[in-house]
Write a protein that holds these residues in place. Structure first.
Motif, PDB file in Angstrom:
ATOM      1  N   LEU A   1       0.859  -1.147   0.018  1.00 54.94           N
ATOM      2  CA  LEU A   1      -0.037   0.048   0.011  1.00 54.94           C
ATOM      3  C   LEU A   1       0.763   1.209   0.016  1.00 54.94           C
ATOM      4  CD1 LEU A   1      -2.785  -0.939   2.432  1.00 54.94           C
ATOM      5  CD2 LEU A   1      -2.794  -0.844  -0.015  1.00 54.94           C
ATOM      6  N   GLY A   2       2.015   1.242   0.748  1.00 54.45           N
ATOM      7  CA  GLY A   2       2.912   2.294   0.757  1.00 54.45           C
ATOM      8  C   GLY A   2       3.346   2.871  -0.733  1.00 54.45           C
TER       9      GLY A   2
ATOM     10  N   ASN B   1       2.887   6.086  -5.603  1.00 57.63           N
ATOM     11  CA  ASN B   1       2.747   6.207  -7.066  1.00 57.63           C
ATOM     12  C   ASN B   1       1.513   6.834  -7.608  1.00 57.63           C
ATOM     13  OD1 ASN B   1       5.351   5.181  -7.458  1.00 57.63           O
ATOM     14  ND2 ASN B   1       4.481   3.137  -7.496  1.00 57.63           N
ATOM     15  N   HIS B   2       0.327   6.603  -6.555  1.00 57.14           N
ATOM     16  CA  HIS B   2      -1.006   6.978  -6.978  1.00 57.14           C
ATOM     17  C   HIS B   2      -1.637   7.751  -5.931  1.00 57.14           C
ATOM     18  CE1 HIS B   2      -0.654   4.409 -10.616  1.00 57.14           C
ATOM     19  NE2 HIS B   2      -0.231   3.506  -9.538  1.00 57.14           N
ATOM     20  N   PRO B   3      -1.060   9.159  -5.514  1.00 56.06           N
ATOM     21  CA  PRO B   3      -1.674   9.957  -4.190  1.00 56.06           C
ATOM     22  C   PRO B   3      -3.195  10.404  -4.581  1.00 56.06           C
ATOM     23  CG  PRO B   3      -0.152  10.999  -5.325  1.00 56.06           C
ATOM     24  CD  PRO B   3       0.261   9.591  -5.999  1.00 56.06           C
ATOM     25  N   TRP B   4      -3.515  10.809  -5.837  1.00 50.25           N
ATOM     26  CA  TRP B   4      -4.855  11.046  -6.099  1.00 50.25           C
ATOM     27  C   TRP B   4      -5.825  10.044  -5.930  1.00 50.25           C
ATOM     28  CZ3 TRP B   4      -6.524  15.793  -7.204  1.00 50.25           C
ATOM     29  CH2 TRP B   4      -7.848  15.839  -7.738  1.00 50.25           C
TER      30      TRP B   4
ATOM     31  N   ILE C   1      -8.703   3.675  -2.973  1.00 52.00           N
ATOM     32  CA  ILE C   1      -8.020   2.555  -2.532  1.00 52.00           C
ATOM     33  C   ILE C   1      -8.714   2.144  -1.263  1.00 52.00           C
ATOM     34  CG2 ILE C   1      -5.981   1.522  -1.362  1.00 52.00           C
ATOM     35  CD1 ILE C   1      -4.476   3.264  -3.316  1.00 52.00           C
ATOM     36  N   VAL C   2      -9.057   3.031  -0.361  1.00 52.71           N
ATOM     37  CA  VAL C   2      -9.763   2.644   0.921  1.00 52.71           C
ATOM     38  C   VAL C   2     -10.766   2.416   0.623  1.00 52.71           C
ATOM     39  CG1 VAL C   2     -10.802   3.975   3.082  1.00 52.71           C
ATOM     40  CG2 VAL C   2      -8.412   4.645   2.297  1.00 52.71           C
ATOM     41  N   LEU C   3     -11.543   2.956  -0.025  1.00 53.05           N
ATOM     42  CA  LEU C   3     -13.177   2.445  -0.670  1.00 53.05           C
ATOM     43  C   LEU C   3     -13.151   1.063  -0.973  1.00 53.05           C
ATOM     44  CD1 LEU C   3     -14.594   5.615  -2.230  1.00 53.05           C
ATOM     45  CD2 LEU C   3     -15.359   4.780  -0.004  1.00 53.05           C
ATOM     46  N   VAL C   4     -12.186   0.506  -1.621  1.00 55.02           N
ATOM     47  CA  VAL C   4     -12.115  -0.699  -2.324  1.00 55.02           C
ATOM     48  C   VAL C   4     -11.967  -1.757  -0.977  1.00 55.02           C
ATOM     49  CG1 VAL C   4     -10.858  -2.356  -3.621  1.00 55.02           C
ATOM     50  CG2 VAL C   4     -11.656  -0.131  -4.577  1.00 55.02           C
ATOM     51  N   ILE C   5     -10.930  -1.465  -0.292  1.00 47.84           N
ATOM     52  CA  ILE C   5     -10.682  -2.159   0.738  1.00 47.84           C
ATOM     53  C   ILE C   5     -11.715  -2.464   1.658  1.00 47.84           C
ATOM     54  CG2 ILE C   5      -8.938  -2.382   3.022  1.00 47.84           C
ATOM     55  CD1 ILE C   5      -6.761  -0.980   1.131  1.00 47.84           C
TER      56      ILE C   5
ATOM     57  N   MET D   1      -3.345   3.942   7.824  1.00 51.99           N
ATOM     58  CA  MET D   1      -2.368   4.506   7.686  1.00 51.99           C
ATOM     59  C   MET D   1      -2.342   5.536   6.638  1.00 51.99           C
ATOM     60  SD  MET D   1      -0.373   3.561  10.209  1.00 51.99           S
ATOM     61  CE  MET D   1       1.145   4.068   9.920  1.00 51.99           C
ATOM     62  N   ILE D   2      -3.336   5.257   5.609  1.00 54.24           N
ATOM     63  CA  ILE D   2      -3.390   6.249   4.306  1.00 54.24           C
ATOM     64  C   ILE D   2      -4.118   7.572   4.832  1.00 54.24           C
ATOM     65  CG2 ILE D   2      -4.742   6.636   1.988  1.00 54.24           C
ATOM     66  CD1 ILE D   2      -4.608   3.445   1.719  1.00 54.24           C
ATOM     67  N   GLY D   3      -4.797   7.523   6.028  1.00 52.90           N
ATOM     68  CA  GLY D   3      -5.536   8.658   6.506  1.00 52.90           C
ATOM     69  C   GLY D   3      -4.224   9.687   7.009  1.00 52.90           C
TER      70      GLY D   3
END
Length: 423
Positions: free
Chosen positions: A275-276, A281-284, A289-293, A331-333
């Motif tokens: 995920l890191g 590579n895709h910060p936008w 990513i969160v919604l899919v997970i 952690m994406i938050g």
């Protein structure tokens, strides 16, 4: 400060020592997960009373996040991390000797306090010692490695409780804190050129200004709801209800229940680096990513809870792996916080976000205990409460991702146009 200097060997030493402190905090936080049944007998308590241990610990942890963030911005991460290591060591030692429910609750109160004083400090150190391009990878690696503390709690603590007894097992755990405290004291520096840094003096005006500015940015709010919706399911399983759910609710063996909890932590560790790199590579597309997970977590839980009779072992394995991915996804938050706030209020904004997942975990821990006591120990009914928080969290992530994208484009249109494939 040059980029090479930020990514020097000294940076990795500071990170590793801080990571050891965080790992220990996770260990202390999770040490009750495999001791739930023993604690019920030792203190002669009900399921709701047992959940109060974790409830109190999470309440203190969540409630301390903003004060800790303010303290880190004022006194620096090294000083606050040292305080947390000392509090954890003393409180876990007190828990070892606790013989009454009230004494044990008091000890867990301070375990939550010490735990709360660690992670925000580590994220601040990462931002100070590593270059902006390296921060997302190190941040997403930090959480999963820290979860090794949960593995130490899930396997060796099970052995220690059965072979050494309650007091000796928790005294041994407390002793690890002395080593970590010495390491932080000797090797951690707030910045490459300063052993300790100090921010602006705290005043009610400064506190209000910092909190208001942090919360005003939709990126902070999006990070808050990302953390809220991704983490709580794995936290609730790892901290308290996973072991009883598998053994009592799904009728697995105690050994297999321990294996499932370990697999969940392994999933956390494997998913973190992946995920890191992905969000780097895709910060936008961080919110996507969160919604899919989270949607995958909901599907996995639904399959287990809807299965007629006990869910098969393979399905439980799939479920804990999918749920485990939610840990590093939270952690994406923090990456949203990093790109939405300046360094002088970064820890305050991080504290705001970090309380979200633990607030959701606290609510779920309480609800599960109450539902169990009122439904003749129906774990399926109790675990179904999670759907309430998933619905709330997913709706808010969708809401604030629109606002955050608009703000990011407004503030730095060229950068985010490139990431979004618009230019």
């Amino acid at each position: 400060m040059s980029v090479p200097e930020q990514n020097s060997k000294g940076a990795y030493l500071v990170w590793l020592v801080g990571l050891a402190a965080y790992l220990l905090a996770v260990f202390h936080r999770s040490s009750l997960a495999v001791a739930g049944l023993v604690a019920s007998e030792r203190f002669d308590i009900t399921a709701a009373q047992l959940s109060t241990f974790v409830m109190l610990q999470l309440l203190v942890y969540a409630g301390m996040q903003i004060p800790v963030g303010l303290a880190v911005d004022r006194f620096g991460p090294r000083a606050v991390m040292l305080g947390g290591a000392v509090v954890l060591t003393v409180s876990q030692g007190a828990f070892a000797f606790a013989e009454s429910y009230a004494t044990a609750l008091t000890a867990r109160f301070f375990v939550g306090m010490g735990d709360a004083m660690t992670f925000v400090c580590l994220l601040r150190l990462v931002n100070a010692w590593f270059s902006p391009g390296k921060v997302p990878q190190i941040t997403l690696l930090t959480g999963p490695i820290g979860q090794l503390g949960a593995i130490i709690a899930a396997v060796p603590m099970t052995w220690a409780l059965s072979e050494l007894g309650w007091t000796n097992a928790y005294l041994l755990a407390a002793g690890l804190g002395l080593v970590v405290t010495i390491g932080v004291l000797a090797f951690v520096r707030d910045e490459p050129h300063a052993r300790s840094v100090r921010g602006a003096p705290l005043s009610w005006t400064n506190i209000r200004t910092s909190l208001a500015a942090s919360w005003e940015h939709p990126g902070t709010r999006l990070g808050f709801w990302m953390h809220f919706v991704t983490q709580f399911s794995s936290t609730v399983l790892g901290l308290l209800w996973g072991y009883p759910f598998f053994v009592t609710g799904e009728h697995t063996s105690e050994a297999f229940a321990g294996t499932l909890l370990t697999l969940m932590v392994v999933a956390v560790m494997v998913a973190g680096p992946v995920l890191g790199r992905l969000i780097g590579n895709h910060p936008w597309h961080r919110s996507t990513i969160v919604l899919v997970i989270v949607s995958s977590i909901v599907v996995a839980w639904t399959a287990v809870l809807a299965w007629p009779g006990d869910a098969p072992a393979w399905l439980l394995v799939v479920m804990v792996i999918v749920v485990g991915v939610g840990g590093p996804a939270s952690m994406i938050g923090f990456d949203l916080v990093r790109t939405s706030n300046p360094i002088d209020r970064l820890s305050t904004a991080t504290g705001i976000v970090n309380q979200a997942g633990f607030l959701a975990s606290l609510i779920t821990v309480i609800a599960v205990g109450v539902i169990l006591d009122h439904t003749d120990q129906s774990y399926r009914a109790a675990m179904s409460f999670q759907y309430v928080l998933w619905a709330l969290g997913l709706a808010q992530v969708w809401r604030y991702r629109v606002k955050t994208r608009a703000r990011l484009v407004r503030d730095d249109p060229q950068r985010w146009a490139r990431h979004a494939g618009l230019g």
